[in-house]
Motif scaffolding. Structure first.
Motif, PDB file in Angstrom:
ATOM      1  N   UNK A  23     -17.303  79.909  20.451  1.00  0.00           N
ATOM      2  CA  UNK A  23     -16.449  79.134  21.360  1.00  0.00           C
ATOM      3  C   UNK A  23     -15.920  77.916  20.626  1.00  0.00           C
ATOM      4  N   UNK A  24     -14.824  77.365  21.140  1.00  0.00           N
ATOM      5  CA  UNK A  24     -14.232  76.182  20.533  1.00  0.00           C
ATOM      6  C   UNK A  24     -13.585  75.335  21.631  1.00  0.00           C
ATOM      7  N   UNK A  25     -13.555  74.030  21.374  1.00  0.00           N
ATOM      8  CA  UNK A  25     -12.919  73.112  22.309  1.00  0.00           C
ATOM      9  C   UNK A  25     -12.025  72.149  21.540  1.00  0.00           C
ATOM     10  N   UNK A  26     -10.833  71.924  22.074  1.00  0.00           N
ATOM     11  CA  UNK A  26      -9.871  71.061  21.403  1.00  0.00           C
ATOM     12  C   UNK A  26     -10.098  69.599  21.767  1.00  0.00           C
ATOM     13  N   UNK A  27      -9.280  68.756  21.198  1.00  0.00           N
ATOM     14  CA  UNK A  27      -9.355  67.333  21.514  1.00  0.00           C
ATOM     15  C   UNK A  27      -9.064  67.077  22.987  1.00  0.00           C
ATOM     16  N   UNK A  28      -8.202  67.883  23.545  1.00  0.00           N
ATOM     17  CA  UNK A  28      -7.781  67.680  24.932  1.00  0.00           C
ATOM     18  C   UNK A  28      -8.579  68.511  25.924  1.00  0.00           C
ATOM     19  N   UNK A  29      -9.577  69.230  25.440  1.00  0.00           N
ATOM     20  CA  UNK A  29     -10.430  69.999  26.337  1.00  0.00           C
ATOM     21  C   UNK A  29     -10.043  71.451  26.518  1.00  0.00           C
ATOM     22  N   UNK A  30      -9.023  71.896  25.815  1.00  0.00           N
ATOM     23  CA  UNK A  30      -8.700  73.329  25.856  1.00  0.00           C
ATOM     24  C   UNK A  30      -9.840  74.106  25.209  1.00  0.00           C
ATOM     25  N   UNK A  31     -10.124  75.263  25.756  1.00  0.00           N
ATOM     26  CA  UNK A  31     -11.243  76.051  25.255  1.00  0.00           C
ATOM     27  C   UNK A  31     -10.817  77.486  24.938  1.00  0.00           C
ATOM     28  N   UNK A  32     -11.602  78.113  24.099  1.00  0.00           N
ATOM     29  CA  UNK A  32     -11.357  79.502  23.737  1.00  0.00           C
ATOM     30  C   UNK A  32     -12.698  80.125  23.415  1.00  0.00           C
ATOM     31  N   UNK A  33     -12.892  81.386  23.852  1.00  0.00           N
ATOM     32  CA  UNK A  33     -14.185  82.045  23.710  1.00  0.00           C
ATOM     33  C   UNK A  33     -14.059  83.407  23.055  1.00  0.00           C
ATOM     34  N   UNK A  34     -15.111  83.789  22.386  1.00  0.00           N
ATOM     35  CA  UNK A  34     -15.222  85.171  21.927  1.00  0.00           C
ATOM     36  C   UNK A  34     -15.364  86.079  23.145  1.00  0.00           C
ATOM     37  N   UNK A  35     -14.830  87.273  23.030  1.00  0.00           N
ATOM     38  CA  UNK A  35     -14.921  88.212  24.157  1.00  0.00           C
ATOM     39  C   UNK A  35     -16.370  88.484  24.549  1.00  0.00           C
ATOM     40  N   UNK A  36     -17.248  88.460  23.588  1.00  0.00           N
ATOM     41  CA  UNK A  36     -18.647  88.805  23.839  1.00  0.00           C
ATOM     42  C   UNK A  36     -19.370  87.778  24.707  1.00  0.00           C
ATOM     43  N   UNK A  37     -18.824  86.569  24.803  1.00  0.00           N
ATOM     44  CA  UNK A  37     -19.498  85.527  25.589  1.00  0.00           C
ATOM     45  C   UNK A  37     -18.650  85.035  26.758  1.00  0.00           C
ATOM     46  N   UNK A  38     -17.431  85.489  26.844  1.00  0.00           N
ATOM     47  CA  UNK A  38     -16.516  85.020  27.892  1.00  0.00           C
ATOM     48  C   UNK A  38     -17.114  85.304  29.271  1.00  0.00           C
ATOM     49  N   UNK A  39     -17.097  84.297  30.118  1.00  0.00           N
ATOM     50  CA  UNK A  39     -17.661  84.441  31.451  1.00  0.00           C
ATOM     51  C   UNK A  39     -19.134  84.102  31.527  1.00  0.00           C
ATOM     52  N   UNK A  40     -19.796  83.992  30.386  1.00  0.00           N
ATOM     53  CA  UNK A  40     -21.229  83.658  30.362  1.00  0.00           C
ATOM     54  C   UNK A  40     -21.478  82.298  29.730  1.00  0.00           C
ATOM     55  N   UNK A  41     -20.682  81.943  28.730  1.00  0.00           N
ATOM     56  CA  UNK A  41     -20.867  80.680  28.013  1.00  0.00           C
ATOM     57  C   UNK A  41     -19.747  79.715  28.390  1.00  0.00           C
ATOM     58  N   UNK A  42     -20.088  78.426  28.389  1.00  0.00           N
ATOM     59  CA  UNK A  42     -19.109  77.383  28.644  1.00  0.00           C
ATOM     60  C   UNK A  42     -19.284  76.263  27.630  1.00  0.00           C
ATOM     61  N   UNK A  43     -18.190  75.922  26.966  1.00  0.00           N
ATOM     62  CA  UNK A  43     -18.201  74.814  26.022  1.00  0.00           C
ATOM     63  C   UNK A  43     -17.568  73.603  26.696  1.00  0.00           C
ATOM     64  N   UNK A  44     -18.138  72.435  26.436  1.00  0.00           N
ATOM     65  CA  UNK A  44     -17.600  71.203  27.011  1.00  0.00           C
ATOM     66  C   UNK A  44     -17.887  70.063  26.045  1.00  0.00           C
ATOM     67  N   UNK A  45     -17.241  68.937  26.282  1.00  0.00           N
ATOM     68  CA  UNK A  45     -17.463  67.794  25.391  1.00  0.00           C
ATOM     69  C   UNK A  45     -17.513  66.509  26.190  1.00  0.00           C
ATOM     70  N   UNK A  46     -18.259  65.574  25.652  1.00  0.00           N
ATOM     71  CA  UNK A  46     -18.361  64.219  26.198  1.00  0.00           C
ATOM     72  C   UNK A  46     -18.106  63.287  25.029  1.00  0.00           C
ATOM     73  N   UNK A  47     -16.878  62.817  24.918  1.00  0.00           N
ATOM     74  CA  UNK A  47     -16.513  62.000  23.759  1.00  0.00           C
ATOM     75  C   UNK A  47     -17.261  60.667  23.737  1.00  0.00           C
ATOM     76  N   UNK A  48     -17.575  60.129  24.879  1.00  0.00           N
ATOM     77  CA  UNK A  48     -18.311  58.861  24.919  1.00  0.00           C
ATOM     78  C   UNK A  48     -19.695  59.021  24.294  1.00  0.00           C
ATOM     79  N   UNK A  49     -20.269  60.200  24.441  1.00  0.00           N
ATOM     80  CA  UNK A  49     -21.587  60.486  23.866  1.00  0.00           C
ATOM     81  C   UNK A  49     -21.483  61.194  22.521  1.00  0.00           C
ATOM     82  N   UNK A  50     -20.252  61.453  22.081  1.00  0.00           N
ATOM     83  CA  UNK A  50     -20.029  62.164  20.816  1.00  0.00           C
ATOM     84  C   UNK A  50     -20.786  63.489  20.793  1.00  0.00           C
ATOM     85  N   UNK A  51     -20.706  64.188  21.880  1.00  0.00           N
ATOM     86  CA  UNK A  51     -21.498  65.400  22.034  1.00  0.00           C
ATOM     87  C   UNK A  51     -20.640  66.549  22.573  1.00  0.00           C
ATOM     88  N   UNK A  52     -20.873  67.720  22.017  1.00  0.00           N
ATOM     89  CA  UNK A  52     -20.301  68.954  22.542  1.00  0.00           C
ATOM     90  C   UNK A  52     -21.452  69.840  22.992  1.00  0.00           C
TER      91      UNK A  52
END
Length: 127
Positions: free
Chosen positions: A48-77
């Motif tokens: 999975x990947x997340x852009x600067x603006x929060x756009x996301x993209x997933x591998x087909x094998x994990x789509x619907x099961x995995x979620x990527x997110x980010x918290x820039x204030x915590x410098x954490x994905x």
């Protein structure tokens, strides 16, 4: 930037797990951040990947099961993994690369695009 992945462990099939990727350094919000996984003898696999603006993209094998997110204030994905399967067993790495604001996020499924890598965290899913 330095990346530290954590949150791996031993879980049962069907369980959930959340991985974290904490960055050190400045301007974390300027990075595209991806998760990849690898098992012995296999090539590194995009998850999975997340852009600067929060756009996301997933591998087909994990789509619907995995979620990527980010918290820039915590410098954490984060990578929230639900409905885990034994095939999800792998060492999970987070990776980062600086980018312009608007990108075609699906192009970041190639590990060769990334400049910075964390050390990996092992997720083992038992059946």
């Amino acid at each position: 930037v330095q990346l530290q992945a954590s949150g791996g462990g031993l879980v049962q099939a069907g369980d959930s797990r959340r991985l974290s990727c904490v960055a050190s350094g400045h301007s974390f919000s300027r990075y595209v951040v991806g998760w990849f996984r690898q098992t012995p003898g296999k090539e590194r696999e995009f998850v999975a990947v997340i852009s600067r603006t929060g756009d996301t993209y997933y591998a087909d094998s994990v789509k619907g099961r995995f979620t990527i997110s980010r918290d820039n204030a915590k410098k954490t994905v984060y990578l929230q993994m639900n409905s885990l399967k034994p095939d999800d067993t792998a060492v999970y790495h987070c990776a980062a690369v600086t980018s312009i604001v608007t990108v075609i996020i699906s192009h970041y499924n190639d590990y060769r695009k990334y400049d910075y890598w964390g050390q990996g965290t092992l997720v083992t899913v038992s059946s």
